[in-house]
Design a protein around this motif. Structure first.
Motif: not given
Length: 311
Positions: A130, A154-155, A162, A237, A243-244, A248, A269
């Protein structure tokens, strides 16, 4: 099976602390065996991946134990000013992405001292989860002992983009979206938002004490940073991450010159497998430490390390 010991590294005003997890019967390690350095995500996230904000899933502890089963040591850490590292700085909110990067340099040195290689430096693979992925990306150019980078959930966009998306995704935020967007725009300009004007619902996000960190974090573009990474990169991912997004991860993998993308079906996540798209079921796993970590996540990371060892 694994053994665990506390490891310390120098911090600005006191020690940084973390947990080193070692495979049973695997020490001394072979010179080519890397050590994973697990970098925690946003807010008050501890070395196990838990938070007093309602997260008790223990993803970092479970990842460390699973990697030890595969023969790999790992170090998971408490952030400066928090938990075991509370003495490292006087104010945990007085942090920037670069200062967290300073701590990673201190930790890589501690790894070299505790687990020296026979020839040259011990290979360290940084695992950023993250927000920890952004910290790791920003520190890569200053980390000579790092031989690989794993970015998990991770973004792949600036943080302010985000946050906007996450706020829009929750219908309950509709009455506050205009105010939140205005606050984000102000912080992006490098200016603070007057605390007394922030609605109660938005205060946890835009509290005055965290605005300095947000201003700093908003200035980083993860894709630009990924494009500069010279070591092998693994982007992991889960497809049920609330959340992501998968997008991304795809952006990060496209940007990094030596990247492998691992999309893990059904994983969320906190690296747990979720059987449906029901958000309530997904969020329930955040408080369940008995639910195992996704074996597919562990396999992707271990396979990444094995490939680095072969090079």
């Amino acid at each position: 099976m694994s053994v665990q010991e506390e490891l310390t590294a120098p911090g600005p005003t006191g020690p940084l602390k973390g947990t080193l997890t070692l495979p049973v019967g695997r020490e001394p390690l072979r010179s080519k065996t890397p050590v994973f350095l697990i970098v925690p995500g946003s807010g008050p996230t501890d070395r196990d991946g838990n938070s007093p904000l309602g997260i008790a899933a223990g993803p970092y502890r479970l990842l460390a134990e699973a990697l030890a089963e595969r023969g790999f040591p790992s170090l998971r850490i408490d952030k400066r000013g928090m938990f075991g590292s509370s003495g490292a700085v006087s104010d945990p909110n007085d942090a920037t992405i670069a200062r967290y990067g300073d701590d990673l340099l201190s930790w890589t040195s501690a790894i070299q001292e505790r687990l020296p290689a026979e020839n040259g430096a011990r290979c360290v693979i940084v695992v950023g989860h993250s927000e920890g992925g952004l910290v790791a990306l920003a520190a890569m150019s200053r980390s000579p002992c790092v031989c690989g980078l794993a970015l998990i959930a991770s973004i792949g966009r600036p943080l302010h983009d985000v946050i906007r998306e996450q706020l829009r995704a929750n219908p309950a935020n509709a009455p506050f979206l205009d105010e939140a967007n205005a606050a984000l725009t102000t912080l992006m300009r490098g200016e603070r938002v007057e605390g007394s004007t922030i609605s109660e619902a938005l205060r946890p996000l835009f509290a005055p004490e965290v605005q300095g960190f947000l201003i700093d974090a908003f200035s980083y573009d993860p894709v630009e940073l990924a494009a500069q990474v010279k070591v092998p990169v693994l982007v992991v991912q889960g497809t049920r991450d609330l959340q992501v997004s998968v997008a991304d991860a795809q952006e990060l993998a496209r940007a990094a010159p030596h990247a492998t993308l691992a999309l893990v079906p059904g994983v969320n996540h906190v690296l747990k497998t979720v059987s449906s798209d029901d958000p309530s079921e997904n969020l329930a796993t955040y408080a369940n430490p008995t639910l195992p970590i996704s074996p597919a996540v562990v396999h992707a990371i271990a396979q990444f390390a094995e490939k680095i060892m072969e090079e």
